[in-house]
Design an enzyme around this catalytic site. Sequence first.
Site, PDB file in Angstrom:
ATOM      1  N   ASP A 277       0.870  -1.175   0.000  1.00 28.13           N
ATOM      2  CA  ASP A 277       0.000   0.000   0.000  1.00 28.13           C
ATOM      3  C   ASP A 277       0.913   1.232   0.000  1.00 28.13           C
ATOM      4  OD1 ASP A 277      -2.081   1.746   0.033  1.00 28.13           O
ATOM      5  OD2 ASP A 277      -3.115   0.860   1.752  1.00 28.13           O
TER       6      ASP A 277
HETATM    7  C1  BGC Z   1      -4.907   3.389  -0.086  1.00 27.60           C
HETATM    8  C2  BGC Z   1      -4.991   2.311  -1.159  1.00 27.60           C
HETATM    9  C3  BGC Z   1      -4.794   2.940  -2.514  1.00 27.60           C
HETATM   10  C4  BGC Z   1      -3.464   3.657  -2.531  1.00 27.60           C
HETATM   11  C5  BGC Z   1      -3.162   4.304  -3.861  1.00 27.60           C
HETATM   12  C6  BGC Z   1      -3.641   4.218  -0.210  1.00 27.60           C
HETATM   13  O1  BGC Z   1      -3.672   5.301   0.646  1.00 27.60           O
HETATM   14  O2  BGC Z   1      -4.955   2.786   1.183  1.00 27.60           O
HETATM   15  O3  BGC Z   1      -6.224   1.669  -1.092  1.00 27.60           O
HETATM   16  O4  BGC Z   1      -4.884   1.964  -3.512  1.00 27.60           O
HETATM   17  O5  BGC Z   1      -3.454   4.658  -1.535  1.00 27.60           O
HETATM   18  O6  BGC Z   1      -4.067   5.301  -4.121  1.00 27.60           O
END
Ligand code: BGC
Length: 768
Positions: A277
């Site tokens: 993530d």
């Molecule tokens: C979120 C993810 C997301 C990623 C990219 C993160 O803050 O938890 O779900 O895919 O950002 O946008």
Amino acid sequence: MSETIKKLTLEEKARLVGGETFFATVDMSQHDIPKLQFLDGGPGLNFEQLFGEFRSRVRVYGLDDSVEATGRMMQKMTTDFYNPEVLSEAEMELRDWLMKKLGELTGGEPFAPGCFPAGILLGATWSPEAVYDVADALGKEGAAYGISLLLGTPNVNLMRDPRNGRLFESFSEDPYLMTQLAPQMVKGVQDNGVAANVKHFAANNQESFRVGVSETISSRALEEMYFPAFHACVDAGVATVMSAYNSINGVPCTENYWLLTEKLREEWGFDGMVVSDWGAVYHPAEAIAAGNDLAMPGPVDPQPVIDAVESGRLPLETLEKAVERVLRFTEKWKRPEVNPKPDIALSDKAAYNAVIEGAVMLKNSSGIFPLSGKTALFGEGAKQFFDCGTGSAGITTDRTGCLIDELSRTMGAENVVYGEITDDTDNVLIVVRQIGMEGNDRRSIMLPEDERQMLIDTIGKAKAAGKKTGVILNVCGPVDCREFIDDTDGMFCVFLPGMGGAAALADLLAGNANPSGRLPVTFPLCIEDTPTYLNFPGDGKHVIYGEDIFVGYRYYDKKHAKTLFPFGYGLSYTTFGYSGIRVSAESFTDEVTVYVDVTNTGDRAGKTVVSLYVSDVVSTIRKPEKELRGFRKIELQPGETQTVSFTVTKKMLASYDADLGCWESDEGYYDFIIANSAEEIIDTVRVYGDWRSAYSFTADTPIKALFEDERVRPLLFAAFEELSLDIGAIYDNYEYNSFKPFSVVLREAGAESIPDSFTAALSEIRRD
Ligand code: BGC
């Protein structure tokens, strides 16, 4: 592949395991390694992120410095890109530039991204086909923009607590329902040559302290509740898994060797790429060692990884394994030279149809639905639904609908007004909205205060004027309805329905289509009733999953607690009758089939969801009262009957026994329950599971289980008598050491061996 790796320097290898821009991998054209573009996500293409990419590529490559773009202007593009009349001249210039960039990707006219229903609405469809169609449309739109990887396709974090800010992104509180729906998202996206991504692995169930919150969870809850949907997506061939921000039992997911290597790869056979993530890699070398291949977002400093390899802390082969997975991914999912054309009509149809399948009719008294006569609409939501949530699952688009217009289409413009109750008004329909937000948990499940007030006031006025009232819940999850439910004649929940929401709801309200959505999550009476009430979101940076496996209906069932609307609940304009529940055999060893005849007993065609739950009648370890193990959505014409069958295998009856460290199925009786919802049982049939298990009676079975079986108890005494031992030891051990194996009890009482007569008699007795 290994040939390429051989040619790479250590620095190049270290660069390849991190992103280059916020949403793209490293471009290493000297080695024929192209950059791949990622983007969120589940409900559509996140243009805010794509715009950011255009800008960072300008920065990285200096392609175009002719355009000015401050952060504020970029922010405006997120909200008003499709609302150009509010943009200044400079903002318009930026917009034109972004349009040009979009056009370069599509090779022609850029199109606004589709906004597809949130996961919770897809969960409410109980329709793998509807989910596939949405994912297929999503994949086609992603391909048209040259996206290699769509993040969050799907999000399968279990709905542990309704206050979770991202509850709406996922499908359900029930792992089985998720295992049937989530893989369709993977297939639909990947069938279009776009890699899917299942997130967030694992147990990412709250936004409070989301970066680094430490969760204490039993292995049983992980196995039975939090893992199954991930495992199902791996079985469906998902290309990537996103490792989560949180820690599980003290270890951050991105550094968790047990999670990313032993469980995911060795046990489940995942052979794709693990991508972190965004910002979840806290220690780059440790993450690679645990099995996290790619750290996002970029740009990532390669130095810590280089240092770790040079100092011997990270074996070079371990880094190379990660590099190899990144390269394999790149090779497989790089985009063709020319992107395919989008199919807007197909997207619109899939998005609309999912709402037809997933909108849940929660109440319908006084015959308010389907609507007839004149309807007065209230609430800002009647003009504009919240189609989606905010954060990475937020979509910037002009593809949407308005309930006032759509209801005018289905009911006639002369029969629809907004904001006023007149003498000839028949129905008052109030739309209340509550958005879901990444980064923010809800404090309670009450509606936002202004919406709640508007609702209560309007219901009061409508009642005083003698009108029928209906409520439309356009919400991110369960809401507390106690205050108005009794004064409401009808209620629909559309959750965050995406661009087809208004059109589909208008057809359902008018009776052009028959509702068939079913709740994928329990609506509790109030937040205080929920299983996680005392353990969400935890204190400081720590949360205890104290409810264990008793999430959602598993908890309300066990407590015999009343809910507002149970899991699986949803009404139709027709009625269904069930008869003739039967099984292929009364006892089975591998699998058995359950049949039930379902008849449409009303006067309209309609769909219903036939659900099968199983209940272990006498279980060795503590189990839920019943668990969903099958469902089928079927369509029946008035008077039509269909036989629905479910095949249940021994494996489907297993629970995870933490002491044994494995899944085990009790031998003995099971009830197979056909139900309309978790609280409405229709019929039950009892079947015997005929096999030997770790729980079969032997001399090593804990004395508790043997003593409590009336057929076995006399054998215990007989064994003691045969050996002239003091039977007081049986009572003492049952009382104080009930989990001690009987063989140990015997030995401690003085027996040198276990009497053959006892073993023989015991082997004759099968567990209930
Ligand atoms: C979120 C993810 C997301 C990623 C990219 C993160 O803050 O938890 O779900 O895919 O950002 O946008």
